[in-house]
Design a protein around this motif. Structure first.
Motif, PDB file in Angstrom:
ATOM      1  N   TYR A   1     -19.315 -28.123 -18.201  1.00 13.73           N
ATOM      2  CA  TYR A   1     -19.061 -29.024 -17.069  1.00 13.73           C
ATOM      3  C   TYR A   1     -19.656 -28.437 -15.786  1.00 13.73           C
ATOM      4  O   TYR A   1     -19.714 -27.230 -15.618  1.00 13.73           O
ATOM      5  CB  TYR A   1     -17.554 -29.236 -16.858  1.00 13.73           C
ATOM      6  N   LYS A   2     -20.059 -29.331 -14.921  1.00 10.80           N
ATOM      7  CA  LYS A   2     -20.522 -28.933 -13.587  1.00 10.80           C
ATOM      8  C   LYS A   2     -19.417 -29.244 -12.580  1.00 10.80           C
ATOM      9  O   LYS A   2     -18.791 -30.305 -12.634  1.00 10.80           O
ATOM     10  CB  LYS A   2     -21.791 -29.696 -13.189  1.00 10.80           C
ATOM     11  N   LEU A   3     -19.167 -28.298 -11.662  1.00  6.17           N
ATOM     12  CA  LEU A   3     -18.236 -28.510 -10.570  1.00  6.17           C
ATOM     13  C   LEU A   3     -19.046 -28.899  -9.334  1.00  6.17           C
ATOM     14  O   LEU A   3     -19.870 -28.120  -8.862  1.00  6.17           O
ATOM     15  CB  LEU A   3     -17.428 -27.245 -10.286  1.00  6.17           C
ATOM     16  N   ARG A   4     -18.801 -30.102  -8.826  1.00  4.66           N
ATOM     17  CA  ARG A   4     -19.544 -30.579  -7.663  1.00  4.66           C
ATOM     18  C   ARG A   4     -18.629 -30.587  -6.442  1.00  4.66           C
ATOM     19  O   ARG A   4     -17.599 -31.265  -6.427  1.00  4.66           O
ATOM     20  CB  ARG A   4     -20.101 -31.978  -7.915  1.00  4.66           C
TER      21      ARG A   4
ATOM     22  N   LYS B   1     -19.093 -15.707 -11.866  1.00  6.10           N
ATOM     23  CA  LYS B   1     -18.265 -16.187 -12.977  1.00  6.10           C
ATOM     24  C   LYS B   1     -19.026 -17.135 -13.885  1.00  6.10           C
ATOM     25  O   LYS B   1     -18.452 -17.703 -14.822  1.00  6.10           O
ATOM     26  CB  LYS B   1     -17.003 -16.865 -12.430  1.00  6.10           C
ATOM     27  N   ASP B   2     -20.322 -17.325 -13.592  1.00  4.41           N
ATOM     28  CA  ASP B   2     -21.173 -18.192 -14.415  1.00  4.41           C
ATOM     29  C   ASP B   2     -20.590 -19.603 -14.520  1.00  4.41           C
ATOM     30  O   ASP B   2     -20.515 -20.199 -15.592  1.00  4.41           O
ATOM     31  CB  ASP B   2     -21.349 -17.591 -15.814  1.00  4.41           C
ATOM     32  N   ILE B   3     -20.164 -20.128 -13.368  1.00  7.32           N
ATOM     33  CA  ILE B   3     -19.685 -21.504 -13.294  1.00  7.32           C
ATOM     34  C   ILE B   3     -20.782 -22.343 -12.643  1.00  7.32           C
ATOM     35  O   ILE B   3     -21.318 -21.983 -11.591  1.00  7.32           O
ATOM     36  CB  ILE B   3     -18.383 -21.600 -12.468  1.00  7.32           C
ATOM     37  N   ASP B   4     -21.129 -23.448 -13.282  1.00  8.85           N
ATOM     38  CA  ASP B   4     -22.173 -24.341 -12.772  1.00  8.85           C
ATOM     39  C   ASP B   4     -21.602 -25.129 -11.587  1.00  8.85           C
ATOM     40  O   ASP B   4     -20.758 -26.014 -11.771  1.00  8.85           O
ATOM     41  CB  ASP B   4     -22.614 -25.293 -13.883  1.00  8.85           C
ATOM     42  N   VAL B   5     -22.054 -24.781 -10.387  1.00  9.70           N
ATOM     43  CA  VAL B   5     -21.531 -25.410  -9.168  1.00  9.70           C
ATOM     44  C   VAL B   5     -22.688 -25.969  -8.351  1.00  9.70           C
ATOM     45  O   VAL B   5     -23.719 -25.313  -8.192  1.00  9.70           O
ATOM     46  CB  VAL B   5     -20.754 -24.388  -8.310  1.00  9.70           C
ATOM     47  N   SER B   6     -22.509 -27.183  -7.838  1.00  9.47           N
ATOM     48  CA  SER B   6     -23.456 -27.731  -6.865  1.00  9.47           C
ATOM     49  C   SER B   6     -22.691 -28.072  -5.600  1.00  9.47           C
ATOM     50  O   SER B   6     -21.536 -28.504  -5.663  1.00  9.47           O
ATOM     51  CB  SER B   6     -24.163 -28.980  -7.413  1.00  9.47           C
ATOM     52  N   ILE B   7     -23.320 -27.852  -4.459  1.00  7.78           N
ATOM     53  CA  ILE B   7     -22.687 -28.094  -3.159  1.00  7.78           C
ATOM     54  C   ILE B   7     -23.395 -29.253  -2.484  1.00  7.78           C
ATOM     55  O   ILE B   7     -24.616 -29.229  -2.306  1.00  7.78           O
ATOM     56  CB  ILE B   7     -22.726 -26.834  -2.287  1.00  7.78           C
ATOM     57  N   ASN B   8     -22.625 -30.275  -2.144  1.00  5.94           N
ATOM     58  CA  ASN B   8     -23.175 -31.495  -1.557  1.00  5.94           C
ATOM     59  C   ASN B   8     -22.530 -31.680  -0.185  1.00  5.94           C
ATOM     60  O   ASN B   8     -21.408 -32.168  -0.075  1.00  5.94           O
ATOM     61  CB  ASN B   8     -22.865 -32.695  -2.449  1.00  5.94           C
ATOM     62  N   SER B   9     -23.233 -31.247   0.842  1.00  7.58           N
ATOM     63  CA  SER B   9     -22.620 -31.191   2.163  1.00  7.58           C
ATOM     64  C   SER B   9     -22.972 -32.360   3.075  1.00  7.58           C
ATOM     65  O   SER B   9     -22.368 -32.517   4.129  1.00  7.58           O
ATOM     66  CB  SER B   9     -23.011 -29.888   2.872  1.00  7.58           C
ATOM     67  N   ALA B  10     -23.928 -33.167   2.689  1.00  6.63           N
ATOM     68  CA  ALA B  10     -24.340 -34.286   3.552  1.00  6.63           C
ATOM     69  C   ALA B  10     -24.471 -35.550   2.706  1.00  6.63           C
ATOM     70  O   ALA B  10     -25.571 -35.956   2.345  1.00  6.63           O
ATOM     71  CB  ALA B  10     -25.648 -33.966   4.257  1.00  6.63           C
ATOM     72  N   VAL B  11     -23.340 -36.163   2.401  1.00  4.99           N
ATOM     73  CA  VAL B  11     -23.329 -37.365   1.557  1.00  4.99           C
ATOM     74  C   VAL B  11     -22.537 -38.449   2.269  1.00  4.99           C
ATOM     75  O   VAL B  11     -21.407 -38.215   2.709  1.00  4.99           O
ATOM     76  CB  VAL B  11     -22.688 -37.068   0.179  1.00  4.99           C
ATOM     77  N   SER B  12     -23.117 -39.625   2.387  1.00  8.86           N
ATOM     78  CA  SER B  12     -22.407 -40.734   3.013  1.00  8.86           C
ATOM     79  C   SER B  12     -21.262 -41.190   2.115  1.00  8.86           C
ATOM     80  O   SER B  12     -21.238 -40.907   0.914  1.00  8.86           O
ATOM     81  CB  SER B  12     -23.357 -41.909   3.247  1.00  8.86           C
ATOM     82  N   LYS B  13     -20.307 -41.904   2.702  1.00  4.08           N
ATOM     83  CA  LYS B  13     -19.154 -42.362   1.939  1.00  4.08           C
ATOM     84  C   LYS B  13     -19.577 -43.310   0.815  1.00  4.08           C
ATOM     85  O   LYS B  13     -19.079 -43.216  -0.307  1.00  4.08           O
ATOM     86  CB  LYS B  13     -18.170 -43.065   2.872  1.00  4.08           C
ATOM     87  N   SER B  14     -20.491 -44.209   1.094  1.00  2.00           N
ATOM     88  CA  SER B  14     -20.912 -45.155   0.053  1.00  2.00           C
ATOM     89  C   SER B  14     -21.624 -44.431  -1.089  1.00  2.00           C
ATOM     90  O   SER B  14     -21.425 -44.752  -2.266  1.00  2.00           O
ATOM     91  CB  SER B  14     -21.831 -46.227   0.652  1.00  2.00           C
ATOM     92  N   ARG B  15     -22.423 -43.421  -0.750  1.00  2.00           N
ATOM     93  CA  ARG B  15     -23.094 -42.658  -1.804  1.00  2.00           C
ATOM     94  C   ARG B  15     -22.092 -41.833  -2.605  1.00  2.00           C
ATOM     95  O   ARG B  15     -22.213 -41.705  -3.829  1.00  2.00           O
ATOM     96  CB  ARG B  15     -24.153 -41.743  -1.192  1.00  2.00           C
TER      97      ARG B  15
END
Length: 316
Positions: free
Chosen positions: A197-200, A221-235
């Motif tokens: 699983y990816k943690l977003r 810890k070898d956890i698949d993480v993506s950071i999404n810091s600029a996302v509109s509410k609709s997106r």
């Protein structure tokens, strides 16, 4: 009365629909009076099936301003407006009301002062206002005393989610800051439970140091993480449709993201400190944990959450 999001058709904020909910429930005409003194109709009791005409006076009928001056049954104050100084004060302090500039200006208006009933929805957790120690309103509505409404446009988007678009992704929504709990969660969670699983992480970062710490712990810890810091509410809503679960382990009270996730059919793992509605408790897709849980305790709770993620139709 409230900020610019009230009654706005362009806003995803749940408060944009608050006047319409009130009008439809009470079969009442609702007018919104903004801080800039602009006034508009928001819901018309005499035309409940014509939403496009709700914000316009009837031909030859009174304007919003005229209708307001003729008397108001209920004033609901949404928000706290500008606050110039913090600290304790009360009704016995003649300078206290002046700290709350917008609220004081409102209470000087005859139509508000003479209303049959006035209630306040402070939104912000300011003790003087939540405890009703300044203006002595007829009632206070606490921000975490009820299930947080999800805006109608959000409901439309989230209920149309296609189950076929689901991916092995767990979302964590909240500003990227220590008190939001992302780093504490990464430090405690067993990476084996996240395998496959990816943690977003979705949220605006407070600072670059915290972002760096999140990335370092995820890599260690070898956890698949993506950071999404600029996302509109609709997106964000569109992407939420592809998620399989939501995690929020922080002390934020009654976060709206929990109700948005439930609306889209997602299992959720939430800290009990959030004090979400008791209506969610006891369902297999709702797992409660705590920001104070040990790593072992958190992983027990996370295991129960992942069972709900992997059997999405149970109890739904």
């Amino acid at each position: 009365m409230g900020g610019g999001t009230l009654c706005s058709r362009a806003s995803h904020d749940w408060r944009s629909d608050l006047p319409r909910y009130l009008g439809a429930y009470a079969n009442a005409t609702v007018m919104v009076h903004y801080r800039n003194n602009r006034c508009r109709y928001c819901w018309r009791a005499d035309e409940p099936h014509s939403p496009d005409s709700h914000d316009k006076p009837r031909e030859g009928g009174p304007t919003c301003e005229q209708r307001t001056q003729s008397g108001v049954d209920l004033v609901m104050v949404v928000g706290s407006g500008k606050v110039y100084r913090s600290g304790q004060c009360g009704v016995s302090d003649p300078q206290c009301a002046q700290r709350y500039h917008d609220l004081m200006r409102l209470m000087l208006k005859p139509w508000a002062r003479d209303a049959k009933r006035i209630v306040h929805f402070p939104i912000r957790a300011l003790p003087q206002l939540t405890e009703n120690k300044v203006f002595n309103f007829d009632g206070i509505i606490d921000d975490n005393s009820f299930p947080k409404p999800v805006s109608r446009c959000a409901v439309d988007m989230l209920r149309s989610c296609d189950p076929k678009t689901k991916r092995n992704e767990i979302f964590y929504i909240g500003r990227l800051a220590p008190h939001k709990g992302q780093l504490d969660f990464l430090q405690k969670v067993n990476p084996e439970l996240m395998r496959g699983y990816k943690l977003r992480l979705f949220g605006r970062p407070d600072n670059s140091t915290y972002l760096k710490e999140l990335r370092l712990f995820a890599a260690a810890k070898d956890i698949d993480v993506s950071i999404n810091s600029a996302v509109s509410k609709s997106r964000l809503f569109r992407q939420l449709c592809s998620a399989k679960g939501l995690v929020i382990v922080s002390e934020d009270k009654n976060p709206r993201a929990v109700y948005e996730a439930v609306t889209s059919g997602l299992p959720v793992l939430v800290g009990r400190e959030a004090q979400v509605s008791g209506a969610l408790l006891g369902h297999p897709w709702f797992v409660e944990t705590s920001v104070n849980r040990t790593a072992e305790g958190l992983n027990d709770d996370f295991s129960a959450f992942m069972r709900a993620v992997e059997t999405p139709n149970v109890g739904r």
